[in-house]
Design an enzyme around this catalytic site. Structure first.
Site, PDB file in Angstrom:
ATOM      1  N   ARG A 253       0.811  -1.223   0.000  1.00  0.00           N
ATOM      2  CA  ARG A 253       0.000   0.000   0.000  1.00  0.00           C
ATOM      3  C   ARG A 253       0.847   1.277   0.000  1.00  0.00           C
ATOM      4  O   ARG A 253       0.328   2.363  -0.210  1.00  0.00           O
ATOM      5  CB  ARG A 253      -0.965  -0.018   1.180  1.00  0.00           C
TER       6      ARG A 253
ATOM      7  N   LYS B 197       9.080  -0.746   2.659  1.00  0.00           N
ATOM      8  CA  LYS B 197       8.279   0.076   3.572  1.00  0.00           C
ATOM      9  C   LYS B 197       9.071   0.566   4.781  1.00  0.00           C
ATOM     10  O   LYS B 197       9.000   1.750   5.122  1.00  0.00           O
ATOM     11  CB  LYS B 197       7.054  -0.717   4.035  1.00  0.00           C
TER      12      LYS B 197
ATOM     13  N   GLN C  37      14.101 -13.784   4.886  1.00  0.00           N
ATOM     14  CA  GLN C  37      12.847 -14.526   4.703  1.00  0.00           C
ATOM     15  C   GLN C  37      12.458 -14.313   3.243  1.00  0.00           C
ATOM     16  O   GLN C  37      11.920 -13.277   2.881  1.00  0.00           O
ATOM     17  CB  GLN C  37      11.762 -13.993   5.638  1.00  0.00           C
TER      18      GLN C  37
ATOM     19  N   ASN D 227      -4.151  -7.014  19.668  1.00  0.00           N
ATOM     20  CA  ASN D 227      -2.745  -7.407  19.634  1.00  0.00           C
ATOM     21  C   ASN D 227      -1.910  -6.363  18.886  1.00  0.00           C
ATOM     22  O   ASN D 227      -2.195  -6.040  17.741  1.00  0.00           O
ATOM     23  CB  ASN D 227      -2.627  -8.762  18.915  1.00  0.00           C
TER      24      ASN D 227
ATOM     25  N   ASN E 294      35.741  26.190  -3.848  1.00  0.00           N
ATOM     26  CA  ASN E 294      36.392  24.985  -3.298  1.00  0.00           C
ATOM     27  C   ASN E 294      36.472  23.839  -4.296  1.00  0.00           C
ATOM     28  O   ASN E 294      37.145  22.861  -4.048  1.00  0.00           O
ATOM     29  CB  ASN E 294      35.634  24.514  -2.047  1.00  0.00           C
TER      30      ASN E 294
END
Ligand code: UD1
Ligand code: CA
Length: 447
Positions: free
Chosen positions: A15, A22, A75, A169, A368
């Site tokens: 998304r 992400k 993974q 949770n 510079n």
């Protein structure tokens, strides 16, 4: 007790609609993954394992930049949160102690909350971080039985009665590392999503006679980021906290909502920050400085009593000693400016050392860069650089030396000398009047 962090960061983050993984999107100038690592760092982890998948190389680089000791577990297929944690097993070989699972896209868990979870581990085998959700939506639900956490049910698998539970949770779970991996071995994927749910370990633990409990935190701490809109919301929350912290640390913010901080900005007491100031990463400001409006600072140090801006730009390596003044439309990069020196107007000072009390005139430029290499400019103490001086580096101007306005300085100037490097002035008597007459006559003829 020794603690290991396992940070899940393998997901694609569809998304976000981004080529960047992400967890590498920035909040307060730092990847959200680094925010999660910083929360966890409060537990002084013996090991930190980041489970990476999508964009693993970039994730590894960002994690190592924050903490070179970070371990990466790959993974390659995202089969669920339990499967993700299982990938950390090898990295934690030989580790004895607690493992705490965090999410790389959940940047605001407070260190105190993790400490409360560690404390709860002294009395329970599995500790889950939960929160009362205003809108429980698709969160996993925490199902209590008497004073124990009995199991976690994912939204997709929940009955309507279970869905009415508002205790949710957060995803953060703590358990003894060996116990955690044993429980994960027992997790299957026969559920609505066909995934290996980390949340299943609670029910499995309870069936084995282990204990489980919930530590509660504020919903704002568990804020996860899935879209650009949520990213902007997280940035706003971060800035609101950073402003409040600065104020309680004794910093005056004239218009707090217009000042933007980075994750590591440090500002001393009684410093005043005017409106519309932006702090990029790596800035420290000592006490009693003033940062005037519309200044942009990154990777720099500002000492006590300095006045910077309005409209100043300090770039990485700008080091201002006490009572230095940097005024409007001045850019400073990789330069040490010694005590009491002034660069007040319209100048570029890069790759330079400026001595104490030196005065750098308006429009001075350290040239510079020759197109390939960068070169250094050194200016002595009490030197006076005339307005619009070009200092073609490498070059030095001695102590108490001067340059004439408009000079192009290509050779070193000894201490105490005045260097003038410009064409000598030639006044032509009456020439301007005669020239004008001629031009106007030409115009009158319609030429
Ligand atoms: C998860 C919890 C849910 C909780 C919610 C809080 C599970 C099964 N569910 O759901 O109870 O309320 O978080 O936000 O754990 N990840 C991997 N590899 C994977 C799968 C996920 O690294 O194979 C990472 C993701 O990148 C993400 C985190 O784990 O950072 C959570 O995964 P996500 O798929 O967002 O879990 P939820 O469905 O939100
Ligand atoms: Ca999620």
């Amino acid at each position: 007790m020794a603690t290991a962090l396992i940070i899940l960061a393998a997901g694609m983050g569809t998304r976000m609609n981004s080529d960047t993984p992400k967890v590498l999107h920035l909040i307060g100038g730092a990847p959200m993954l680094v925010h999660a690592m910083k929360s966890g760092a409060a537990l002084e982890p013996a090991r930190t394992v980041v489970v990476a998948g999508h964009g693993a190389q970039a994730v590894e680089k960002a994690a190592a930049a924050y903490d070179p000791a970070t371990m990466i577990a790959l993974q390659t297929e995202q089969l669920g949160t339990a499967h993700a944690v299982a990938q950390a097993r090898q990295a934690l070989e030989g580790f004895e102690g607690d493992a705490i699972v965090l999410y790389g896209d959940t940047p605001f868990i407070r260190p105190e909350t993790l400490a409360a979870m560690s404390a709860a581990r002294l009395t329970h085998d599995v500790v889950v971080l939960g929160f009362e959700a205003a809108d429980p939506g698709r969160y996993g639900r925490l199902i209590m039985k008497a004073d124990q956490l009995d199991r976690i049910v994912e939204f997709k698998d929940a009955t309507s009665e279970e869905r009415s539970v508002t205790l949710c949770n957060s995803g953060v779970i703590a358990a003894d590392a060996a116990t955690l991996f044993k429980l994960i071995d027992a997790v299957g994927n026969e559920n609505a999503a066909g995934e290996y749910y980390l949340t299943d370990i609670v029910g499995i633990a309870r069936k084995q006679g282990l204990t489980a409990t919930v530590v509660r935190c504020d919903e704002a701490e568990t804020l996860g980021i899935n879209s650009r809109t949520e990213l902007a919301g997280a940035e706003a929350l971060f800035q609101a906290c950073a402003r409040a912290t600065a104020q309680s640390d004794g910093v005056t913010l004239t218009a707090p909502e217009t000042v933007f901080f980075a994750h590591d900005t440090v500002i001393g007491r009684d410093t005043i920050i005017e409106p519309n100031v932006v702090f990029g990463p790596g800035v420290s400001v000592e006490s009693g400085a003033t940062i005037r409006a519309f200044s942009h600072l990154e990777g720099c140090h500002i000492s006590r009593g300095c006045v910077v801006g309005p409209y100043a730009r300090l770039r990485p390596g700008a080091e201002l000693a006490e009572n230095v003044k940097v005024g409007n439309f001045v850019e400073i990069k990789n330069a040490q400016i010694d005590e009491g020196a002034k660069v007040n107007h319209l100048s570029y000072v890069g790759d330079a050392d400026i001595g104490a009390r030196a005065n750098i005139g308006a429009g001075t430029i350290t040239c510079n860069y020759d197109g390939v290499f960068k070169h250094k400019t050194t200016i002595g103490t009490d030197a006076f650089i005339g307005s619009n001086t070009m200092l073609v580096a490498p070059v030095s101007v001695g102590d108490a030396a001067m340059t004439g306005s408009g000079s192009v300085i290509t050779r070193d100037v000894p201490d105490g000398d005045l260097a003038v490097a410009r064409a000598r002035q030639d006044n032509r008597a009456g020439f301007a009047v005669r020239l004008f007459e001629k031009l106007r006559a030409k115009k009158a003829k319609g030429a």
